[in-house]
Design a protein around this motif. Sequence first.
Motif, PDB file in Angstrom:
ATOM      1  N   GLU A 161       0.929  -1.114  -0.010  1.00 35.42           N
ATOM      2  CA  GLU A 161      -0.010   0.086   0.032  1.00 35.42           C
ATOM      3  C   GLU A 161       0.794   1.451  -0.072  1.00 35.42           C
ATOM      4  OE1 GLU A 161      -2.864   0.157   3.003  1.00 35.42           O
ATOM      5  OE2 GLU A 161      -3.463  -1.926   2.772  1.00 35.42           O
ATOM      6  N   MET A 162       1.869   1.253   0.788  1.00 34.53           N
ATOM      7  CA  MET A 162       2.492   2.471   0.879  1.00 34.53           C
ATOM      8  C   MET A 162       3.702   2.830   0.024  1.00 34.53           C
ATOM      9  SD  MET A 162       0.854   3.906   3.310  1.00 34.53           S
ATOM     10  CE  MET A 162      -0.728   2.955   2.524  1.00 34.53           C
ATOM     11  N   GLY A 163       4.420   1.569  -0.378  1.00 37.78           N
ATOM     12  CA  GLY A 163       5.558   1.805  -1.201  1.00 37.78           C
ATOM     13  C   GLY A 163       7.018   2.275  -0.455  1.00 37.78           C
ATOM     14  N   ALA A 164       7.237   1.935   0.823  1.00 40.85           N
ATOM     15  CA  ALA A 164       8.369   2.170   1.535  1.00 40.85           C
ATOM     16  C   ALA A 164       9.507   1.340   0.949  1.00 40.85           C
ATOM     17  CB  ALA A 164       8.241   1.918   3.116  1.00 40.85           C
ATOM     18  N   ASP A 165      10.933   1.787   1.117  1.00 45.43           N
ATOM     19  CA  ASP A 165      11.699   0.968   0.500  1.00 45.43           C
ATOM     20  C   ASP A 165      12.288  -0.071   1.526  1.00 45.43           C
ATOM     21  OD1 ASP A 165      12.556   2.603  -1.972  1.00 45.43           O
ATOM     22  OD2 ASP A 165      12.409   4.113  -0.634  1.00 45.43           O
ATOM     23  N   ASP A 166      12.213   0.021   2.845  1.00 44.63           N
ATOM     24  CA  ASP A 166      12.695  -0.917   3.801  1.00 44.63           C
ATOM     25  C   ASP A 166      11.857  -0.727   5.018  1.00 44.63           C
ATOM     26  OD1 ASP A 166      14.229  -2.725   4.825  1.00 44.63           O
ATOM     27  OD2 ASP A 166      16.287  -2.091   4.243  1.00 44.63           O
ATOM     28  N   THR A 226       9.409   4.244  -7.914  1.00 42.43           N
ATOM     29  CA  THR A 226      10.169   4.193  -6.710  1.00 42.43           C
ATOM     30  C   THR A 226      11.387   3.292  -6.683  1.00 42.43           C
ATOM     31  OG1 THR A 226       9.180   2.134  -6.171  1.00 42.43           O
ATOM     32  CG2 THR A 226       7.927   3.968  -5.729  1.00 42.43           C
ATOM     33  N   ALA A 227      12.233   3.424  -5.614  1.00 37.56           N
ATOM     34  CA  ALA A 227      13.576   2.862  -5.802  1.00 37.56           C
ATOM     35  C   ALA A 227      13.379   1.341  -6.353  1.00 37.56           C
ATOM     36  CB  ALA A 227      14.394   3.124  -4.512  1.00 37.56           C
ATOM     37  N   LEU A 256      12.763  -3.366 -12.212  1.00 38.45           N
ATOM     38  CA  LEU A 256      12.844  -3.195 -13.813  1.00 38.45           C
ATOM     39  C   LEU A 256      14.111  -3.458 -14.071  1.00 38.45           C
ATOM     40  CD1 LEU A 256      11.370  -2.523 -16.495  1.00 38.45           C
ATOM     41  CD2 LEU A 256      11.613  -0.205 -15.973  1.00 38.45           C
ATOM     42  N   GLN A 257      15.103  -2.840 -13.720  1.00 33.68           N
ATOM     43  CA  GLN A 257      16.424  -2.728 -13.982  1.00 33.68           C
ATOM     44  C   GLN A 257      16.868  -4.311 -14.130  1.00 33.68           C
ATOM     45  OE1 GLN A 257      19.721  -1.200 -11.705  1.00 33.68           O
ATOM     46  NE2 GLN A 257      19.989   0.297 -13.359  1.00 33.68           N
ATOM     47  N   SER A 298       3.172  -7.078  -5.485  1.00 32.12           N
ATOM     48  CA  SER A 298       2.846  -5.775  -5.302  1.00 32.12           C
ATOM     49  C   SER A 298       3.449  -4.873  -6.072  1.00 32.12           C
ATOM     50  CB  SER A 298       2.615  -5.308  -3.777  1.00 32.12           C
ATOM     51  OG  SER A 298       2.006  -4.125  -3.626  1.00 32.12           O
ATOM     52  N   HIS A 299       4.800  -4.873  -5.572  1.00 35.75           N
ATOM     53  CA  HIS A 299       5.741  -4.041  -6.477  1.00 35.75           C
ATOM     54  C   HIS A 299       5.719  -4.076  -7.885  1.00 35.75           C
ATOM     55  CE1 HIS A 299       7.786  -2.357  -3.015  1.00 35.75           C
ATOM     56  NE2 HIS A 299       8.226  -3.394  -2.610  1.00 35.75           N
ATOM     57  N   ILE A 300       5.590  -5.337  -8.471  1.00 33.75           N
ATOM     58  CA  ILE A 300       5.187  -5.794  -9.970  1.00 33.75           C
ATOM     59  C   ILE A 300       4.215  -5.123 -10.627  1.00 33.75           C
ATOM     60  CG2 ILE A 300       5.207  -7.480 -11.854  1.00 33.75           C
ATOM     61  CD1 ILE A 300       8.004  -7.395 -11.049  1.00 33.75           C
ATOM     62  N   LYS A 301       3.137  -5.147  -9.777  1.00 31.00           N
ATOM     63  CA  LYS A 301       1.901  -4.847 -10.295  1.00 31.00           C
ATOM     64  C   LYS A 301       1.680  -3.290 -10.541  1.00 31.00           C
ATOM     65  CE  LYS A 301      -3.042  -4.616  -8.871  1.00 31.00           C
ATOM     66  NZ  LYS A 301      -4.066  -4.949  -7.763  1.00 31.00           N
ATOM     67  N   LYS A 302       2.401  -2.848  -9.561  1.00 30.34           N
ATOM     68  CA  LYS A 302       2.474  -1.181  -9.820  1.00 30.34           C
ATOM     69  C   LYS A 302       3.443  -0.699 -10.707  1.00 30.34           C
ATOM     70  CE  LYS A 302       1.583   0.075  -4.855  1.00 30.34           C
ATOM     71  NZ  LYS A 302       2.012   0.504  -3.557  1.00 30.34           N
ATOM     72  N   LEU A 303       4.556  -1.673 -10.994  1.00 33.12           N
ATOM     73  CA  LEU A 303       5.583  -1.310 -12.009  1.00 33.12           C
ATOM     74  C   LEU A 303       4.871  -1.441 -13.395  1.00 33.12           C
ATOM     75  CD1 LEU A 303       8.298  -0.992 -13.510  1.00 33.12           C
ATOM     76  CD2 LEU A 303       8.724  -3.204 -12.942  1.00 33.12           C
ATOM     77  N   ARG A 304       4.176  -2.498 -13.453  1.00 36.75           N
ATOM     78  CA  ARG A 304       3.440  -2.661 -14.728  1.00 36.75           C
ATOM     79  C   ARG A 304       2.161  -1.675 -14.927  1.00 36.75           C
ATOM     80  NH1 ARG A 304       1.923  -9.148 -14.588  1.00 36.75           N
ATOM     81  NH2 ARG A 304       1.486  -8.880 -16.900  1.00 36.75           N
TER      82      ARG A 304
END
Length: 232
Positions: A95-100, A154-155, A161-162, A195-201
Amino acid sequence: MTRINRILIVEDEQKLAKLAADYLQNAGFATDILSHGDTVLPWVKQQHPDLMLLDLMLPGRDGLSICREIRGFSQLPIIMVTARVEEIDRLLGLEMGADDYICKPYSPREMVARVKAVLRRLQPQASPENHADLLALDGNSFRVMAEGREIELTAVEFQLLQTLYRQPGHIFSRSKLMDLVYPDQRIVSDRTIDSHIKKLRKKLTELLPGQELVHSVYGAGYRYDRQPASQD
């Protein structure tokens, strides 16, 4: 002259905030401390720190809502500090997108190590990558460009992606992606990567409507294709 990274500590426990600041300063960082949630957003917009340690429970405004709003205008690296283990998946991107994240009570040395690790993995690339002539990745700004448009990631999204982009066609399992994004081998669920992949796509679709570059491979993981598939 080497630039000193500036760390914002948002913590209402004064002794803990001072302890964190002392350890970070001894490690060569500059630090600032805020103790009230309502002061964080205007401070960040004006001062532009390099990384923020953000406590989950704060007077005035909680860390989750602060993180959510910051993600609306900045990709500032955020390490959430929490005593609520059940929040970890939310903190890391569902939900939030924190890095750690760091769980209380924590070792100050571990905290410094986490700060260094996040900053290290966010170090910019020397120049934009453009292997496929479709996307160009700029590690200086976490931006992705295509056809005269650009998006900002986001980072964690950029790192995912990289990783996929550098080996087109290769299938990366969720566990492999977790190892690459969180190399300290902490316990992170598959849902966090999904979740990260979903947002990236979703962001890549905004950049290239109707085309799909990151593919889900059932039972295996994810891959990147240089030639986008139609989403028809």
